[in-house]
Design a protein around this motif. Sequence first.
Motif, short mmCIF file in Angstrom:
data_model
loop_
_atom_site.label_atom_id
_atom_site.label_comp_id
_atom_site.label_asym_id
_atom_site.label_seq_id
_atom_site.Cartn_x
_atom_site.Cartn_y
_atom_site.Cartn_z
N LYS A 41 34.76 -11.53 -1.61
CA LYS A 41 34.00 -11.79 -0.39
C LYS A 41 33.64 -13.26 -0.21
N ALA A 42 33.53 -13.98 -1.32
CA ALA A 42 33.12 -15.38 -1.26
C ALA A 42 34.34 -16.28 -1.44
N LEU A 43 34.57 -17.16 -0.48
CA LEU A 43 35.69 -18.10 -0.50
C LEU A 43 35.17 -19.47 -0.09
N ALA A 44 35.50 -20.51 -0.86
CA ALA A 44 35.07 -21.86 -0.50
C ALA A 44 36.07 -22.89 -1.00
N TRP A 45 36.59 -23.70 -0.08
CA TRP A 45 37.47 -24.81 -0.45
C TRP A 45 36.61 -26.00 -0.83
N SER A 46 37.01 -26.73 -1.85
CA SER A 46 36.27 -27.92 -2.27
C SER A 46 36.40 -29.02 -1.23
N PRO A 47 35.29 -29.67 -0.87
CA PRO A 47 35.38 -30.80 0.05
C PRO A 47 35.83 -32.08 -0.67
N HIS A 48 35.89 -32.05 -2.01
CA HIS A 48 36.20 -33.25 -2.79
C HIS A 48 37.56 -33.21 -3.44
N GLU A 49 38.06 -32.01 -3.74
CA GLU A 49 39.33 -31.85 -4.46
C GLU A 49 40.30 -31.07 -3.57
N ARG A 50 41.37 -31.74 -3.16
CA ARG A 50 42.35 -31.10 -2.28
C ARG A 50 42.96 -29.88 -2.98
N ASN A 51 43.10 -28.80 -2.24
CA ASN A 51 43.72 -27.55 -2.70
C ASN A 51 42.95 -26.83 -3.80
N LEU A 52 41.66 -27.11 -3.96
CA LEU A 52 40.84 -26.38 -4.92
C LEU A 52 40.01 -25.34 -4.18
N LEU A 53 40.23 -24.08 -4.53
CA LEU A 53 39.55 -22.97 -3.88
C LEU A 53 38.74 -22.20 -4.91
N ALA A 54 37.50 -21.89 -4.59
CA ALA A 54 36.67 -21.04 -5.44
C ALA A 54 36.57 -19.68 -4.77
N THR A 55 36.77 -18.61 -5.56
CA THR A 55 36.66 -17.26 -5.04
C THR A 55 35.69 -16.47 -5.89
N GLY A 56 34.88 -15.65 -5.24
CA GLY A 56 33.89 -14.86 -5.96
C GLY A 56 34.15 -13.38 -5.82
N GLY A 57 34.15 -12.68 -6.96
CA GLY A 57 34.30 -11.23 -6.96
C GLY A 57 32.94 -10.55 -6.86
N GLY A 58 32.94 -9.29 -6.48
CA GLY A 58 31.72 -8.54 -6.26
C GLY A 58 31.06 -8.04 -7.55
N THR A 59 30.23 -7.03 -7.41
CA THR A 59 29.37 -6.53 -8.49
C THR A 59 30.13 -6.15 -9.75
N ALA A 60 31.26 -5.47 -9.61
CA ALA A 60 32.02 -5.03 -10.78
C ALA A 60 32.75 -6.19 -11.46
N ASP A 61 32.89 -7.31 -10.78
CA ASP A 61 33.64 -8.45 -11.29
C ASP A 61 32.73 -9.54 -11.83
N ARG A 62 31.82 -9.99 -11.00
CA ARG A 62 30.84 -11.02 -11.35
C ARG A 62 31.46 -12.31 -11.88
N THR A 63 32.58 -12.71 -11.30
CA THR A 63 33.22 -13.96 -11.72
C THR A 63 33.50 -14.84 -10.53
N ILE A 64 33.62 -16.12 -10.80
CA ILE A 64 34.11 -17.11 -9.84
C ILE A 64 35.40 -17.65 -10.43
N LYS A 65 36.45 -17.61 -9.65
CA LYS A 65 37.75 -18.11 -10.11
C LYS A 65 38.12 -19.33 -9.27
N PHE A 66 38.74 -20.32 -9.93
CA PHE A 66 39.16 -21.54 -9.25
C PHE A 66 40.68 -21.60 -9.24
#
Length: 90
Positions: free
Chosen positions: A65-90
């Motif tokens: 549900k959570a998606l955010a592109w870095s404003p400082h690093e080109r092509n760097l995307l952070a994604t967040g998984g929900g309750t069962a996942d609880r991780t942020i992946k880059f």
Amino acid sequence: DVRVSRHNIATMRCHTQEVCGLEWNNEGDTLASGGNDNKLCLWDVATSSTASPRFELTDHQAAVKALAWSPHERNLLATGGGTADRTIKF
């Protein structure tokens, strides 16, 4: 333009459940989509008429549900998984 009767220019299919998040990168040429199917898809605007995404990530264990592109690093995307996942992946 939604005032035009046939304003749909492309239909992109990747997710098997609801799409929870959409985020364009800073350059405006890549769209990230996250879904309830625990999947992240990256789409190229130049090839949006094709039916498949450029990249699919299936490592999350819950809805993306959570998606955010870095404003400082080109092509760097952070994604967040929900309750069962609880991780942020880059």
